[in-house]
Enzyme design. Structure first.
Site, PDB file in Angstrom:
ATOM      1  N   CYS A  54       0.822  -1.210   0.000  1.00 25.88           N
ATOM      2  CA  CYS A  54       0.000   0.000   0.000  1.00 25.88           C
ATOM      3  C   CYS A  54       0.857   1.261   0.000  1.00 25.88           C
ATOM      4  CB  CYS A  54      -0.950   0.011   1.196  1.00 25.88           C
ATOM      5  SG  CYS A  54      -0.127  -0.015   2.802  1.00 25.88           S
ATOM      6  N   PRO A 117       7.288  -3.694  11.214  1.00 26.35           N
ATOM      7  CA  PRO A 117       7.837  -4.995  10.837  1.00 26.35           C
ATOM      8  C   PRO A 117       7.168  -5.641   9.628  1.00 26.35           C
ATOM      9  CG  PRO A 117       6.341  -5.258  12.695  1.00 26.35           C
ATOM     10  CD  PRO A 117       6.394  -3.780  12.396  1.00 26.35           C
TER      11      PRO A 117
END
Length: 424
Positions: A54, A117
């Site tokens: 994204c 992460p």
């Protein structure tokens, strides 16, 4: 021609979501895209991988240098766009800068949420897709293996991942900012991927009145819903039930919007203009941008959440200097490996030439022994022949050169001569 490591693309810093969604690659498009890339450039692109999230779309290549200037046109053509529309948003890196960028991305230093992460897992998925497409070779395989190692080292030896302010946490804060206490709110999650799972975890912590997971396949929705004592529904049921929800969080891989302006307008009237919070974390977007113009709808995109989380990263910025130092060292190590690999063909050629000289002199020595020549003479002739053959190349080069070039050869010559152990 030499082969370089190239990195090319755009991200949340260089391009808004309206641009990023136009060059997004769903997972099922990665193989056709990689095939198309290598087909377009032929043998000039030896290896390739595509990372599409994204927040970024990036292409990693082991390719001849001239490929770099043509990559923007390929990306635009593949997505049926005008090349000029992408140019202001693109960045390109080559050799050590490309390696450094790859290490920084995997370590979370280039993320909208510093130290997050998820990007490491997304990069591993991209590498897996490239392997399955047959697009990886020695150079990129080595690059990505070292990338994953660097990311692990940065996370274990620095505080880059501590006190993380995630997109999911930001979504909860935005909903609370609009609606206040969420204990009476009904929350709908559209999709059942990793980002929705993170959001569901954060919303469950504030104990809303109810949570529902809508997905194209109910089986996946039920797996997620079971963890949070949530309900499930099919995507096709959303138009009839959307009015029941105060908060909608959507993140799917759909290439077209799931919630359109007309549908949401009808929903707001059914809710008697009670406010709704909509969080669209998908790229391409799941909710039409025009929905944000409705007076009773508070629509937030992934970029909106990104701006919110920036204020929560100060505690981790001190770790960036340490992380960058680790990355700089590992970049040097990779470039040394790359340079060493580049001279391997020359070393092989040199070794083969030396082996041929040895075989020729041995054949000559065997013939001398066969005709009865004294072994001492044969050994002396063998040693003399080997010495003359090995000396011929350097001496001939010295005789052909002049001035600065001869000085350079004279400086190199002592380093090329074999060391003699005088103790023997």
């Amino acid at each position: 021609m030499s082969v370089d490591v190239l990195t090319f693309g755009l991200n949340h810093v260089s391009a808004p979501v309206a641009v990023r969604e136009r060059v997004s690659f769903p997972m099922d498009v990665l193989k056709p895209a990689l095939d198309g890339l290598r087909s377009a450039f032929g043998s000039s692109v030896k290896e390739a991988a595509i990372l599409s999230t994204c927040n970024r779309t990036e292409i990693y290549c082991a390719a001849e240098p001239q490929v770099q200037e043509h990559l923007p046109s390929w990306l635009a053509d593949f997505n049926s766009l005008e090349a000029n529309s992408l140019q202001p948003h693109l960045y390109q890196y080559r050799r050590n800068e490309a390696v450094r960028h790859t290490f920084r991305v995997a370590s979370g230093l280039d993320s909208m949420v510093l130290g997050e992460p998820q990007i490491l897992g997304q990069m591993k998925d991209a590498v897996r897709a490239a392997e399955q497409a047959g697009a990886l070779g020695t150079m990129l395989h080595q690059l990505f293996q070292r990338t994953f190692s660097v990311a692990k080292e940065v996370r274990s030896q620095t505080a880059i991942g501590t006190q993380s302010v995630s997109m999911a946490a930001a979504a909860v804060k935005l909903a609370e900012r609009v609606l206040g206490d969420l204990s009476q709110a009904n929350v709908l999650f559209i999709g059942a991927g990793e980002m929705i799972e993170l959001c569901a975890t954060h919303f469950a912590a504030v104990q809303p009145k109810s949570m529902t997971v809508a997905n194209r396949t109910l089986e996946r929705a039920e797996v997620l819903a079971t963890r949070f004592v949530a309900k499930t529904m099919k995507l096709s049921d959303i138009p009839d039930k959307l009015a029941d929800y105060d908060v909608i969080v959507s993140c799917t891989a759909s290439t077209l919007p799931i919630l359109g302006l007309g549908m949401v307008e009808r929903v707001t009237r059914a809710r008697r203009h009670k406010p709704m919070v909509m969080v669209d974390l998908a790229v391409p977007r799941d909710i039409e941008t025009e929905v944000g113009r409705l007076a009773d709808v508070y629509l937030y995109s992934v970029d909106d959440l990104g701006r919110m989380v920036q204020s929560g990263t100060d505690a981790r910025r001190a770790a960036v200097v340490q992380a960058e130092a680790i990355i700089d060292t590992r970049v040097q190590h990779f470039m040394h490996w790359l340079q060493t690999r580049a001279v391997v063909p020359a070393i092989i050629d040199f070794q083969q030439a030396a082996d041929q000289v040895r075989e020729n002199e041995l054949d000559r020595a065997r013939r001398m022994l066969a005709r009865g020549d004294a072994p001492e003479l044969v050994i002396e002739q063998l040693a003399h022949g080997l010495t003359q053959k090995y000396m011929h190349g350097p001496l001939a080069a010295l005789n052909r050169t002049e001035n600065d070039e001869r000085k350079q050869l004279l400086n190199l010559l002592p380093r090329l001569l074999p060391r003699v152990d005088r103790r023997r």
